[in-house]
Design an enzyme around this catalytic site. Sequence first.
Site, short mmCIF file in Angstrom:
data_model
loop_
_atom_site.label_atom_id
_atom_site.label_comp_id
_atom_site.label_asym_id
_atom_site.label_seq_id
_atom_site.Cartn_x
_atom_site.Cartn_y
_atom_site.Cartn_z
N GLU A 123 0.78 -1.20 -0.01
CA GLU A 123 -0.03 0.03 -0.01
C GLU A 123 0.81 1.38 -0.08
O GLU A 123 1.92 1.22 0.76
CB GLU A 123 -0.83 -0.07 1.33
CG GLU A 123 -1.93 -1.22 1.35
CD GLU A 123 -3.15 -0.82 2.01
OE1 GLU A 123 -4.26 -1.23 1.87
OE2 GLU A 123 -3.17 0.01 2.68
N CYS A 162 3.24 8.58 1.20
CA CYS A 162 3.57 7.84 2.23
C CYS A 162 3.51 6.17 1.65
O CYS A 162 2.99 5.56 0.83
CB CYS A 162 2.30 7.66 3.18
SG CYS A 162 2.58 6.25 4.72
N CYS A 169 4.42 -6.34 8.51
CA CYS A 169 5.31 -5.74 9.40
C CYS A 169 5.51 -6.90 10.52
O CYS A 169 4.73 -7.35 10.86
CB CYS A 169 4.85 -4.68 9.93
SG CYS A 169 6.19 -3.76 11.00
N CYS A 173 3.07 -3.91 16.75
CA CYS A 173 2.45 -2.74 17.53
C CYS A 173 0.84 -3.14 17.64
O CYS A 173 0.47 -3.25 16.66
CB CYS A 173 2.57 -1.30 16.86
SG CYS A 173 4.49 -0.81 16.76
N CYS A 176 -2.00 -1.11 15.65
CA CYS A 176 -1.87 -0.99 14.23
C CYS A 176 -2.41 -2.14 13.38
O CYS A 176 -2.10 -3.40 13.32
CB CYS A 176 -0.39 -0.86 13.79
SG CYS A 176 0.14 -0.45 11.99
N SER A 275 8.81 6.55 16.43
CA SER A 275 7.43 6.24 17.06
C SER A 275 7.34 5.95 18.35
O SER A 275 7.70 4.89 19.04
CB SER A 275 6.74 5.14 16.29
OG SER A 275 6.68 5.55 14.93
N CYS A 396 -2.90 6.67 9.11
CA CYS A 396 -1.90 6.22 9.97
C CYS A 396 -2.23 4.73 10.63
O CYS A 396 -3.30 5.28 11.38
CB CYS A 396 -1.33 7.24 10.84
SG CYS A 396 0.17 6.71 11.92
#
Length: 405
Positions: A123, A162, A169, A173, A176, A275, A396
């Site tokens: 993405e 972005c 990932c 987190c 997310c 972050s 985000c």
Amino acid sequence: MLSPAVSEDSSQLVRLDAAVQAEVSRTPHFGPVLFGLHAEALAGLMVEAGEPAWRGRQLAEALYRQLLADLSAITTLPKPLRQRLMAEGWQVGRPAIAQVFKSVDGTERYLVECLGGGAKTVETVWMPEGDDGESGDGTDSSNKAGIETEGEGKSWHRATICISSQVGCAVNCQFCLTAKLGLQRNLSAGEIAGQVVAVLDRHGVQVGRDRVNLVFMGMGEPFLNYDAFMGAVRLLIHEVGLSPQRMTVSTSGIVPGIERFAQEPAEVRPKLAISLNAPNDTVRSEIMPINRKWPIEAVIDAVRQVKFRPRELVTFEYVLLGGVTDQPAHAREVARLVRRTGLPVKVNLIAWNPGPGIEYTMPRPEAVEAFRSALAGEGVPTYLRKPRGRDIYAACGQLKRTVEG
């Protein structure tokens, strides 16, 4: 390829991949591709084909400046050479936009097809006018003067792209959506840079004239794919002509990666964002398990090794989770933490963007404002990032290769 789990061996997290160029030039299912090779490599390819080395510069100009995505369209090369390259199976191989989702606020989210490793999509997001994430960072990107758009069909003065560095990932987190995918594979340098070039092409961006910022804040942890990430940065700077001072890379706090990043020369080093997302190690370890390996102080120690440019700031990104990280006491802790670093710092606040299957809640608007006011009152430069593209899962923390939108 990295394991979906974060390894305890930090050398594996940021290991040097000596075969990056080979991965870029020969994808496993589609034959050899040109996109992702720098001008010197393209020159070597032309010499190997019995052509003068300057043909490589022509190729680089066509791929990265003229944004041509079809070998047959590169008319600066003689037709017999183009035909020979195509007969040998060569193609441009630039990542292509497969699907477009448009938000009511003008944001666009793309599913981008990458040729390598199973042809999975990744993405990328286009935000006309940005999300104010660059505010106060020492650039003039918030100044709209000087960009002529009338008569050119452009409806924006500046924009932010972005970019993703991995499919999925590994960092996990808890707030997310991308974490739900796990790590499926790393992207190559060409696949990372290709997202940018595909979007520049779509929007008719004139590099060097139009004001476009790049943020490596999409899917994945850039510092867990360090060599490909920096390879993409070099392609974007040296071949496409973009400025590193209009690029920002965000990391969850991969200390060995930050330490390598600190050694990069200023002319190829993007700006850095951390972050943070929590006021202390206890809370951060709950919402970001990576903190158990590299706690806040270790991350800050690594950031202190970076030689910042004049007026450059390191950004602490802070996601406000309703009732979890958005309390006045948290703001006071963050202010103390920021002052203690001794770094040139600003804080970007992000009101958490919801996603299916995630148990957190959005902060109340008054809590967001109180948090911002508390930090500002403590003398901490603080900015609130605008949510862009929430309705199409483009904001985000919402990137998950969602096919609705």
